[in-house]
Design a protein around this motif. Structure first.
Motif, PDB file in Angstrom:
ATOM      1  N   SER A  75       0.856  -1.182   0.000  1.00  0.00           N
ATOM      2  CA  SER A  75       0.000   0.000   0.000  1.00  0.00           C
ATOM      3  C   SER A  75       0.887   1.225   0.000  1.00  0.00           C
ATOM      4  O   SER A  75       2.088   1.143   0.236  1.00  0.00           O
ATOM      5  CB  SER A  75      -0.915   0.000   1.220  1.00  0.00           C
ATOM      6  OG  SER A  75      -0.149   0.066   2.407  1.00  0.00           O
ATOM      7  N   GLY A  76       0.308   2.380  -0.256  1.00  0.00           N
ATOM      8  CA  GLY A  76       1.103   3.577  -0.101  1.00  0.00           C
ATOM      9  C   GLY A  76       1.103   4.565  -1.230  1.00  0.00           C
ATOM     10  O   GLY A  76       2.022   5.371  -1.307  1.00  0.00           O
ATOM     11  N   PHE A  77       0.138   4.574  -2.154  1.00  0.00           N
ATOM     12  CA  PHE A  77       0.112   5.605  -3.187  1.00  0.00           C
ATOM     13  C   PHE A  77      -0.295   6.936  -2.561  1.00  0.00           C
ATOM     14  O   PHE A  77      -1.312   7.031  -1.871  1.00  0.00           O
ATOM     15  CB  PHE A  77      -0.854   5.231  -4.310  1.00  0.00           C
ATOM     16  CG  PHE A  77      -0.337   4.140  -5.206  1.00  0.00           C
ATOM     17  CD1 PHE A  77       0.552   4.444  -6.229  1.00  0.00           C
ATOM     18  CD2 PHE A  77      -0.725   2.833  -5.014  1.00  0.00           C
ATOM     19  CE1 PHE A  77       1.040   3.442  -7.061  1.00  0.00           C
ATOM     20  CE2 PHE A  77      -0.246   1.826  -5.838  1.00  0.00           C
ATOM     21  CZ  PHE A  77       0.643   2.133  -6.857  1.00  0.00           C
ATOM     22  N   ASP A  78       0.486   7.962  -2.844  1.00  0.00           N
ATOM     23  CA  ASP A  78       0.185   9.287  -2.320  1.00  0.00           C
ATOM     24  C   ASP A  78      -0.975   9.936  -3.066  1.00  0.00           C
ATOM     25  O   ASP A  78      -1.730  10.717  -2.486  1.00  0.00           O
ATOM     26  CB  ASP A  78       1.428  10.177  -2.413  1.00  0.00           C
ATOM     27  CG  ASP A  78       2.567   9.646  -1.576  1.00  0.00           C
ATOM     28  OD1 ASP A  78       2.373   9.502  -0.357  1.00  0.00           O
ATOM     29  OD2 ASP A  78       3.645   9.359  -2.135  1.00  0.00           O
ATOM     30  N   TYR A  79      -1.090   9.643  -4.345  1.00  0.00           N
ATOM     31  CA  TYR A  79      -2.185  10.155  -5.161  1.00  0.00           C
ATOM     32  C   TYR A  79      -2.779   9.007  -5.972  1.00  0.00           C
ATOM     33  O   TYR A  79      -2.038   8.224  -6.588  1.00  0.00           O
ATOM     34  CB  TYR A  79      -1.699  11.238  -6.125  1.00  0.00           C
ATOM     35  CG  TYR A  79      -1.271  12.523  -5.461  1.00  0.00           C
ATOM     36  CD1 TYR A  79      -2.178  13.551  -5.221  1.00  0.00           C
ATOM     37  CD2 TYR A  79       0.057  12.715  -5.060  1.00  0.00           C
ATOM     38  CE1 TYR A  79      -1.788  14.737  -4.613  1.00  0.00           C
ATOM     39  CE2 TYR A  79       0.457  13.894  -4.449  1.00  0.00           C
ATOM     40  CZ  TYR A  79      -0.465  14.902  -4.235  1.00  0.00           C
ATOM     41  OH  TYR A  79      -0.071  16.071  -3.612  1.00  0.00           O
TER      42      TYR A  79
ATOM     43  N   GLY B 256      -3.118  10.452   1.928  1.00  0.00           N
ATOM     44  CA  GLY B 256      -3.099  10.445   0.474  1.00  0.00           C
ATOM     45  C   GLY B 256      -4.366  11.070  -0.093  1.00  0.00           C
ATOM     46  O   GLY B 256      -5.395  11.170   0.574  1.00  0.00           O
ATOM     47  N   VAL B 257      -4.291  11.480  -1.361  1.00  0.00           N
ATOM     48  CA  VAL B 257      -5.378  12.213  -2.010  1.00  0.00           C
ATOM     49  C   VAL B 257      -5.904  11.430  -3.207  1.00  0.00           C
ATOM     50  O   VAL B 257      -5.124  10.910  -4.016  1.00  0.00           O
ATOM     51  CB  VAL B 257      -4.896  13.605  -2.470  1.00  0.00           C
ATOM     52  CG1 VAL B 257      -5.956  14.303  -3.324  1.00  0.00           C
ATOM     53  CG2 VAL B 257      -4.544  14.458  -1.251  1.00  0.00           C
ATOM     54  N   ALA B 258      -7.225  11.344  -3.304  1.00  0.00           N
ATOM     55  CA  ALA B 258      -7.889  10.739  -4.459  1.00  0.00           C
ATOM     56  C   ALA B 258      -8.594  11.824  -5.258  1.00  0.00           C
ATOM     57  O   ALA B 258      -9.337  12.637  -4.686  1.00  0.00           O
ATOM     58  CB  ALA B 258      -8.890   9.673  -4.015  1.00  0.00           C
TER      59      ALA B 258
ATOM     60  N   TYR C 170     -10.678  13.832  -2.459  1.00  0.00           N
ATOM     61  CA  TYR C 170     -10.886  13.146  -1.186  1.00  0.00           C
ATOM     62  C   TYR C 170      -9.533  12.863  -0.561  1.00  0.00           C
ATOM     63  O   TYR C 170      -8.548  12.595  -1.261  1.00  0.00           O
ATOM     64  CB  TYR C 170     -11.654  11.832  -1.395  1.00  0.00           C
ATOM     65  CG  TYR C 170     -13.064  12.044  -1.882  1.00  0.00           C
ATOM     66  CD1 TYR C 170     -14.118  12.163  -0.985  1.00  0.00           C
ATOM     67  CD2 TYR C 170     -13.337  12.144  -3.251  1.00  0.00           C
ATOM     68  CE1 TYR C 170     -15.416  12.376  -1.425  1.00  0.00           C
ATOM     69  CE2 TYR C 170     -14.631  12.371  -3.706  1.00  0.00           C
ATOM     70  CZ  TYR C 170     -15.660  12.480  -2.789  1.00  0.00           C
ATOM     71  OH  TYR C 170     -16.942  12.704  -3.232  1.00  0.00           O
ATOM     72  N   GLN C 171      -9.479  12.909   0.766  1.00  0.00           N
ATOM     73  CA  GLN C 171      -8.241  12.600   1.465  1.00  0.00           C
ATOM     74  C   GLN C 171      -8.496  11.542   2.521  1.00  0.00           C
ATOM     75  O   GLN C 171      -9.490  11.615   3.252  1.00  0.00           O
ATOM     76  CB  GLN C 171      -7.636  13.847   2.115  1.00  0.00           C
ATOM     77  CG  GLN C 171      -6.245  13.594   2.707  1.00  0.00           C
ATOM     78  CD  GLN C 171      -5.589  14.853   3.224  1.00  0.00           C
ATOM     79  OE1 GLN C 171      -6.222  15.657   3.891  1.00  0.00           O
ATOM     80  NE2 GLN C 171      -4.307  15.033   2.909  1.00  0.00           N
ATOM     81  N   LYS C 172      -7.593  10.580   2.566  1.00  0.00           N
ATOM     82  CA  LYS C 172      -7.687   9.555   3.609  1.00  0.00           C
ATOM     83  C   LYS C 172      -7.203  10.162   4.912  1.00  0.00           C
ATOM     84  O   LYS C 172      -6.083  10.685   4.988  1.00  0.00           O
ATOM     85  CB  LYS C 172      -6.858   8.322   3.253  1.00  0.00           C
ATOM     86  CG  LYS C 172      -6.901   7.250   4.338  1.00  0.00           C
ATOM     87  CD  LYS C 172      -6.164   5.983   3.936  1.00  0.00           C
ATOM     88  CE  LYS C 172      -7.043   5.078   3.098  1.00  0.00           C
ATOM     89  NZ  LYS C 172      -6.421   3.733   2.928  1.00  0.00           N
ATOM     90  N   SER C 173      -8.053  10.076   5.926  1.00  0.00           N
ATOM     91  CA  SER C 173      -7.746  10.699   7.220  1.00  0.00           C
ATOM     92  C   SER C 173      -7.377  12.164   7.006  1.00  0.00           C
ATOM     93  O   SER C 173      -6.244  12.596   7.253  1.00  0.00           O
ATOM     94  CB  SER C 173      -6.608   9.951   7.924  1.00  0.00           C
ATOM     95  OG  SER C 173      -6.921   8.585   8.069  1.00  0.00           O
ATOM     96  N   ALA C 174      -8.352  12.938   6.519  1.00  0.00           N
ATOM     97  CA  ALA C 174      -8.121  14.326   6.120  1.00  0.00           C
ATOM     98  C   ALA C 174      -7.388  15.108   7.197  1.00  0.00           C
ATOM     99  O   ALA C 174      -7.706  15.014   8.390  1.00  0.00           O
ATOM    100  CB  ALA C 174      -9.451  15.002   5.792  1.00  0.00           C
ATOM    101  N   THR C 175      -6.398  15.890   6.764  1.00  0.00           N
ATOM    102  CA  THR C 175      -5.508  16.583   7.687  1.00  0.00           C
ATOM    103  C   THR C 175      -5.428  18.062   7.341  1.00  0.00           C
ATOM    104  O   THR C 175      -4.677  18.463   6.444  1.00  0.00           O
ATOM    105  CB  THR C 175      -4.092  15.967   7.636  1.00  0.00           C
ATOM    106  OG1 THR C 175      -4.180  14.553   7.789  1.00  0.00           O
ATOM    107  CG2 THR C 175      -3.201  16.556   8.716  1.00  0.00           C
TER     108      THR C 175
END
Length: 466
Positions: A128-132, A162-164, A320-325
């Protein structure tokens, strides 16, 4: 970031399943500036969101990449990053691979795989680990089960913070085409084994005959008739992908938000930069309505749905952001001040006449005027070369109005008059320029001169203004 989190493997079998997607004709190559890493990072920074850095190593996955023009443009500009593209069509993947080789882009991996098949994607993407993770258009054309597989893939492979990016046909604007699209699909099924290009042209002829004959659907919706006339002049291969997929669907933003919430991804804004600025993207008479909605504590789903109604939205480019910061106030200011900008050639054509006091922007809600006194200082400063946000913020027009510059720069970038760029060492800037020029030459040699001209070079030398 996360550059060692996963390995890349080539799918050993080219999938042939095409019951959920058009594959017999090539999807025409397009460039979408909103998918570029620098654009996404600038949008998110403007919104006060901590986006994955693009000035160091990062990882990028595109779902439904086609022949990968957008991915290759990004890869040319970011040699330190790793780019992976997946598409169902072997033809498009082979074309993209050929362009990558011809352009010397060693940081690209293009894989023919079915995003609807978790087994295939698990073989292709490990860890896992794609930033975008980005996807443009296909979300509206695939079957519900495949869309759910896309959700799960993003949930599994998007890195924390990461951002989708997800572009899709939306309500209410695209929904007005629903009956037209259904008739086109039915007609295409009647035509049997002919190519999708031939089917879509025949289907459009049928629809145009109905429209010109005064069919009530088009009489009652003049805007739909104008859209149909515009569509009728477009490329058949593109239209086949747009309209002949059996699972074509316009989506409610609230449904998409709900689906992404299940994978811990929160809506943070739009990649269409002006849509993050209510004062410029919503009718003036509705500003009070939206202010009231916010004071009533209505959530993003309520507000974005209302915005879609206000704009008669037909295409969304959601972020969208995973665990938006969110950024802290101090970090937000620091990241804004560090942004670098250049003037684009289109700005010259945008200059108004001698006695003008405003510049008009064509938007979905009609022309919106920007006071020339706010815009001209930026144009003048950038005439001499690239400038930082920090430098522009010291200009008299903005020094006493610190909240003005951020939305103004976002708006001018959306208008195509300025661009956010990276300032790097002279050697790195020259390396990126050569990579971009080589990709442009590759695309031009393929007969795609107009597309090649749109591929940007997003690095400038720190040694001088350019």
């Amino acid at each position: 970031m996360h550059s060692d989190c996963f390995a890349f493997t080539l799918s050993p079998v080219m999938p042939t399943r095409s019951d959920t997607y058009i594959t017999d004709v090539a999807y025409p190559a397009h460039f979408h500036r909103e998918m570029m890493p620098q654009w996404l990072h600038a949008c998110l920074t403007g919104l006060g969101i901590a986006a994955p850095a693009v000035d160091a190593a990062f990882t990028w996955l595109e779902l439904g990449c086609g022949s990968a023009c957008n991915l290759l443009a990004a890869a040319a500009n970011y040699p330190q990053a790793r780019f992976v593209g997946i598409d169902l069509s072997a033809r498009e993947i082979l074309q993209g691979q050929a362009w990558a080789r011809a352009s010397g882009l060693e940081n690209v991996q293009l894989v023919c795989a079915d995003v609807g098949d978790p087994t295939t994607t698990a073989q292709t993407l490990t860890g896992s680990g794609f930033d975008y993770i980005v996807s443009h258009g296909v979300y509206s054309w695939i079957a519900p089960a495949v869309r759910e597989a896309v959700h799960q893939l993003i949930g599994r492979y998007l890195a924390p913070q990461g951002v989708a990016y997800l572009a899709y046909n939306s309500h209410p604007g695209a929904a007005s085409l629903s009956a037209t699209q259904r008739l086109m699909v039915l007609n295409a099924q009647r035509l049997g084994n002919s190519s999708s290009s031939a089917q879509v042209r025949d289907s459009l002829s049928l629809v145009m005959a109905l429209a010109k004959g005064g069919a009530g659907n088009y009489v009652e919706q003049p805007a739909l008739l104008r859209e149909l006339e515009r569509i009728n002049g477009m490329d058949d291969s593109y239209l086949a992908h747009e309209f002949l997929n059996a699972h074509w669907c316009a989506h409610h933003v609230s449904d998409v938000m709900q689906a992404f919430a299940t994978i811990d991804c929160q809506y943070v804004g739009s990649a269409t930069a002006i849509e993050n600025i209510n004062a410029l993207s919503l009718p003036a008479k509705l500003q009070g309505v939206f202010a009231h909605m916010q004071t009533q504590g209505m959530g993003a789903a309520h507000i974005e749905t209302a915005k879609d109604i206000a704009r008669h939205q037909n295409l969304r480019r959601d972020l969208y952001q995973k665990s938006a910061t969110p950024l802290s106030e101090t970090a937000h200011r620091q990241q804004l001040l560090a942004q670098q900008l250049v003037l684009l050639p289109a700005a010259q054509a945008a200059q108004p006449g001698a006695n003008a006091t405003a510049i008009a922007l064509p938007t979905r809600i009609g022309p919106v005027e920007l006071p020339l006194a706010q815009v001209q200082p930026i144009f003048d400063a950038l005439q001499s070369g690239s400038q930082s946000y920090a430098t522009l913020a010291q200009l008299p027009a903005y020094r006493s109005h610190p909240g003005l510059l951020n939305p103004l720069l976002q708006t001018l970038a959306w208008a195509g008059w300025i661009a956010f760029v990276q300032r790097t060492s002279h050697d790195d800037a020259q390396r990126v320029a050569r990579r971009v020029q080589r990709l442009q030459a590759t695309l031009s040699a393929a007969g795609l001169q107009a597309l090649a001209s749109r591929v940007p070079c997003l690095s400038i030398s720190a040694a001088r203004n350019v």
